[in-house]
Design a protein around this motif. Structure first.
Motif, PDB file in Angstrom:
ATOM      1  N   SER A 206      -9.415 -12.153  -6.383  1.00 52.18           N
ATOM      2  CA  SER A 206     -10.148 -12.516  -5.161  1.00 52.18           C
ATOM      3  C   SER A 206      -9.960 -13.984  -4.806  1.00 52.18           C
ATOM      4  O   SER A 206      -9.757 -14.328  -3.632  1.00 52.18           O
ATOM      5  CB  SER A 206     -11.637 -12.212  -5.341  1.00 52.18           C
ATOM      6  OG  SER A 206     -11.867 -10.838  -5.525  1.00 52.18           O
ATOM      7  N   PHE A 210      -8.054 -15.468  -1.596  1.00 50.42           N
ATOM      8  CA  PHE A 210      -8.818 -16.354  -0.712  1.00 50.42           C
ATOM      9  C   PHE A 210      -7.993 -17.585  -0.357  1.00 50.42           C
ATOM     10  O   PHE A 210      -7.948 -18.002   0.812  1.00 50.42           O
ATOM     11  CB  PHE A 210     -10.115 -16.758  -1.414  1.00 50.42           C
ATOM     12  CG  PHE A 210     -10.967 -17.745  -0.663  1.00 50.42           C
ATOM     13  CD1 PHE A 210     -11.493 -17.436   0.575  1.00 50.42           C
ATOM     14  CD2 PHE A 210     -11.259 -18.984  -1.225  1.00 50.42           C
ATOM     15  CE1 PHE A 210     -12.292 -18.352   1.266  1.00 50.42           C
ATOM     16  CE2 PHE A 210     -12.055 -19.897  -0.556  1.00 50.42           C
ATOM     17  CZ  PHE A 210     -12.571 -19.582   0.694  1.00 50.42           C
ATOM     18  N   THR A 213      -5.028 -17.007   2.043  1.00 49.97           N
ATOM     19  CA  THR A 213      -5.346 -16.937   3.473  1.00 49.97           C
ATOM     20  C   THR A 213      -5.083 -18.263   4.183  1.00 49.97           C
ATOM     21  O   THR A 213      -4.988 -18.304   5.408  1.00 49.97           O
ATOM     22  CB  THR A 213      -6.824 -16.562   3.713  1.00 49.97           C
ATOM     23  OG1 THR A 213      -7.678 -17.604   3.204  1.00 49.97           O
ATOM     24  CG2 THR A 213      -7.181 -15.240   3.046  1.00 49.97           C
ATOM     25  N   GLU A 249      -7.554  -5.632  -1.315  1.00 48.47           N
ATOM     26  CA  GLU A 249      -7.649  -6.690  -0.308  1.00 48.47           C
ATOM     27  C   GLU A 249      -6.472  -7.660  -0.409  1.00 48.47           C
ATOM     28  O   GLU A 249      -5.924  -8.104   0.611  1.00 48.47           O
ATOM     29  CB  GLU A 249      -8.972  -7.443  -0.469  1.00 48.47           C
ATOM     30  CG  GLU A 249     -10.192  -6.626  -0.076  1.00 48.47           C
ATOM     31  CD  GLU A 249     -11.485  -7.418  -0.183  1.00 48.47           C
ATOM     32  OE1 GLU A 249     -11.492  -8.446  -0.895  1.00 48.47           O
ATOM     33  OE2 GLU A 249     -12.484  -7.011   0.439  1.00 48.47           O
ATOM     34  N   TRP A 352      -7.235  -9.275   8.376  1.00 49.33           N
ATOM     35  CA  TRP A 352      -7.580  -9.207   6.949  1.00 49.33           C
ATOM     36  C   TRP A 352      -7.908 -10.595   6.415  1.00 49.33           C
ATOM     37  O   TRP A 352      -8.832 -10.761   5.616  1.00 49.33           O
ATOM     38  CB  TRP A 352      -6.426  -8.597   6.155  1.00 49.33           C
ATOM     39  CG  TRP A 352      -6.311  -7.112   6.297  1.00 49.33           C
ATOM     40  CD1 TRP A 352      -5.429  -6.418   7.070  1.00 49.33           C
ATOM     41  CD2 TRP A 352      -7.132  -6.124   5.656  1.00 49.33           C
ATOM     42  NE1 TRP A 352      -5.639  -5.059   6.955  1.00 49.33           N
ATOM     43  CE2 TRP A 352      -6.677  -4.841   6.085  1.00 49.33           C
ATOM     44  CE3 TRP A 352      -8.192  -6.174   4.755  1.00 49.33           C
ATOM     45  CZ2 TRP A 352      -7.239  -3.651   5.648  1.00 49.33           C
ATOM     46  CZ3 TRP A 352      -8.769  -4.983   4.318  1.00 49.33           C
ATOM     47  CH2 TRP A 352      -8.301  -3.749   4.758  1.00 49.33           C
ATOM     48  N   TYR A 353      -7.136 -11.598   6.840  1.00 50.71           N
ATOM     49  CA  TYR A 353      -7.374 -12.927   6.276  1.00 50.71           C
ATOM     50  C   TYR A 353      -8.745 -13.459   6.666  1.00 50.71           C
ATOM     51  O   TYR A 353      -9.441 -14.101   5.862  1.00 50.71           O
ATOM     52  CB  TYR A 353      -6.236 -13.885   6.668  1.00 50.71           C
ATOM     53  CG  TYR A 353      -6.425 -14.688   7.926  1.00 50.71           C
ATOM     54  CD1 TYR A 353      -7.115 -15.902   7.922  1.00 50.71           C
ATOM     55  CD2 TYR A 353      -5.887 -14.254   9.139  1.00 50.71           C
ATOM     56  CE1 TYR A 353      -7.265 -16.641   9.079  1.00 50.71           C
ATOM     57  CE2 TYR A 353      -6.030 -14.995  10.290  1.00 50.71           C
ATOM     58  CZ  TYR A 353      -6.725 -16.187  10.251  1.00 50.71           C
ATOM     59  OH  TYR A 353      -6.876 -16.932  11.400  1.00 50.71           O
ATOM     60  N   ILE A 356     -11.353 -11.531   4.525  1.00 53.71           N
ATOM     61  CA  ILE A 356     -11.347 -11.984   3.134  1.00 53.71           C
ATOM     62  C   ILE A 356     -12.039 -13.332   3.010  1.00 53.71           C
ATOM     63  O   ILE A 356     -12.827 -13.560   2.086  1.00 53.71           O
ATOM     64  CB  ILE A 356      -9.899 -12.033   2.612  1.00 53.71           C
ATOM     65  CG1 ILE A 356      -9.373 -10.605   2.415  1.00 53.71           C
ATOM     66  CG2 ILE A 356      -9.814 -12.821   1.309  1.00 53.71           C
ATOM     67  CD1 ILE A 356      -7.895 -10.531   2.111  1.00 53.71           C
ATOM     68  N   TYR A 360     -15.559 -13.737   0.909  1.00 46.28           N
ATOM     69  CA  TYR A 360     -15.558 -14.637  -0.246  1.00 46.28           C
ATOM     70  C   TYR A 360     -16.642 -15.699  -0.112  1.00 46.28           C
ATOM     71  O   TYR A 360     -17.403 -15.956  -1.053  1.00 46.28           O
ATOM     72  CB  TYR A 360     -14.189 -15.306  -0.386  1.00 46.28           C
ATOM     73  CG  TYR A 360     -13.977 -15.947  -1.746  1.00 46.28           C
ATOM     74  CD1 TYR A 360     -13.393 -15.227  -2.776  1.00 46.28           C
ATOM     75  CD2 TYR A 360     -14.358 -17.259  -1.992  1.00 46.28           C
ATOM     76  CE1 TYR A 360     -13.195 -15.798  -4.025  1.00 46.28           C
ATOM     77  CE2 TYR A 360     -14.172 -17.841  -3.231  1.00 46.28           C
ATOM     78  CZ  TYR A 360     -13.585 -17.101  -4.253  1.00 46.28           C
ATOM     79  OH  TYR A 360     -13.404 -17.672  -5.496  1.00 46.28           O
TER      80      TYR A 360
END
Length: 450
Positions: A206, A210, A213, A249, A352-353, A356, A360
């Motif tokens: 994760s 993160f 991104t 993800e 998606w970015y 995420i 987070y």
């Protein structure tokens, strides 16, 4: 971001300060009438923070843990700009000291405070200072123990301070490498590999995703892409649901970056006689498309997984929904659109970015998420989010104070803000908001490092 030469509302702390202007005094008098007890409450909160900071010097670990927990609560309930303005360096270095010799709980709390400190100061010199001062101590702390609580907290802290304070690709890649090595360590002759727990694997994947991104063009070549996707694909088969969700993800983000399309363009360029060093071969590209097909089948199966014995219904639904969205994305190219309620506003994501990043930071901030989303201008910039104006004397005054801090004519801060916003716009443009289809030509790709 340099420290300001004057403290706001200095009269709260220095009763003999006669430099305040008449207009400033009359404004505060009006606010006292509208908000009786406002100053007393603020002074009490500041005093508690000062006491908590002093308690970090105590020898008893439990005392320091309690003090750190109190600081976390304070930073979650309000944006502590005045306190940070006065005690930034002291708070940072005391927290770093706690990560070196403290218990797992103390290290976890201290790491969380450092992350909150970075989110509070926002873009600028102080955020960069937090990152550069913290990378080595945090990296060393990761090697000094194997408690999941300690490791996951440090990983999250490192991800957050890099997200805020990282000003170039090298800093981001350095942190991503430190994070990734927790599950893929570089083994020496005297190093024994240890199996990471599901919680650690989840935190690594994760946190790594993160930070991914923030990278507008992923610079890794075909070989690393294959290794990464293969590993993440293997995590989709793990028993732990949180591991599978984190891997899903990360895979969604990798495909959204359009890296596979980049390699396809390179192969096409090679066929046309344009050979580039490190380019993917036709055989490599076929293998990569095979990996994508495998991942698509895996996520389709997970989107319809039946609940097993002892499985939490909420977690199962989260997994099903995530992988349904991922199947649609891989097959049709549409990223999920989300809406998160923030007070009376709605925060929208369409890539998606963005999703995420939101998930987070929401996880990291916990109970402080709403407060920060409403009043933290760094987060407003991240998500292009403008909350409705709040009414009420005390809240409005604090809001204006924060605006003055963030919009100070500080050249370094303004430059950092401009760079960040440009980066966010480039990300959205490159990812074709909501669709994943590469449009870059071979000539465009030549500007991207391999």
């Amino acid at each position: 971001m340099g420290r300001k030469s004057q403290r706001k509302n200095a009269a709260m702390f220095d009763s003999d300060d006669d430099t305040s202007s008449v207009s400033s005094s009359s404004t505060m008098q009006s606010e006292r009438v509208l908000n009786p007890g406002m100053d007393e409450v603020q002074v009490h909160k500041d005093a508690l923070l000062d006491q908590s900071l002093d308690a970090l010097y105590e020898k008893r670990s439990s005392t320091r843990e309690q003090a750190l927990a109190s600081i976390v609560d304070a930073f979650n309930s309000d944006l502590q700009h005045e306190f940070v303005e006065k005690k930034f360096a002291t708070l940072l270095h005391q927290c770093l000291h706690c990560t070196k010799k403290g218990s797992a709980k103390e290290t976890s709390l201290a790491s969380h405070v450092i992350g909150l400190l970075a989110l509070t100061v926002g873009l600028g010199d102080q955020a960069q200072e937090i990152l550069e001062e913290s990378v080595t101590p945090l990296s060393q702390a990761l090697k000094s123990g194997r408690e999941s609580l300690k490791i996951t907290s440090i990983l999250e802290c490192l991800a957050v301070i890099t997200f805020v304070g990282g000003t170039d690709l090298e800093q981001t890649e350095r942190s991503m490498q430190i994070i990734w090595q927790m599950i893929h360590p570089k083994l020496g002759s005297n190093v024994v590999a240890t199996k990471p727990s599901p919680a650690v694997i989840t935190a690594v994947v994760s946190s790594w995703a993160f930070l991914l991104t923030t990278v507008d063009h992923w610079t890794l070549g075909p070989k690393i892409w294959q290794e990464t996707v293969t590993y993440l694909s293997s995590l989709l088969e793990k028993d732990d649901r949180s591991v599978r969700i984190a891997a899903g993800e990360a895979l969604a983000l990798i495909f959204e970056l359009g890296t596979l399309e980049k390699f396809s363009a390179e192969v096409k360029g090679t066929a046309n006689g344009t050979v580039r060093e490190g380019s993917a071969s036709q055989d490599t590209l076929m293998h990569m498309h095979g990996l994508k097909a495998k991942v698509t089948k895996q996520v389709r199966d997970l989107s319809a997984e039946a609940g097993g014995k002892g499985s939490a219904k909420k977690d199962l639904n989260t997994q099903r929904n995530l992988f349904k969205d991922l199947v649609e994305f891989l097959e049709d190219g549409y990223a999920p659109e989300t809406s998160t309620k923030v007070g009376g506003d709605s925060l929208q994501t369409s890539t998606w970015y963005q999703m995420i990043q939101l998930n987070y930071l929401k996880h990291f901030l916990g109970g402080g998420f709403i407060k920060h989303m409403q009043e933290n201008e760094f987060l407003h910039d991240v998500f292009s989010f403008t909350p409705k104006k709040k009414s009420g004397g005390g809240n409005s005054r604090m809001k204006n104070d924060e605006k003055r801090l963030f919009k100070s004519p500080n050249s370094a801060l303004n430059k950092a803000r401009t760079q960040f916003l440009t980066k966010q716009r480039m990300l959205a443009k490159n990812m074709n908001v909501g669709h994943y289809a590469a449009t870059a030509t071979v000539e465009d790709e030549s500007l991207i490092c391999n």
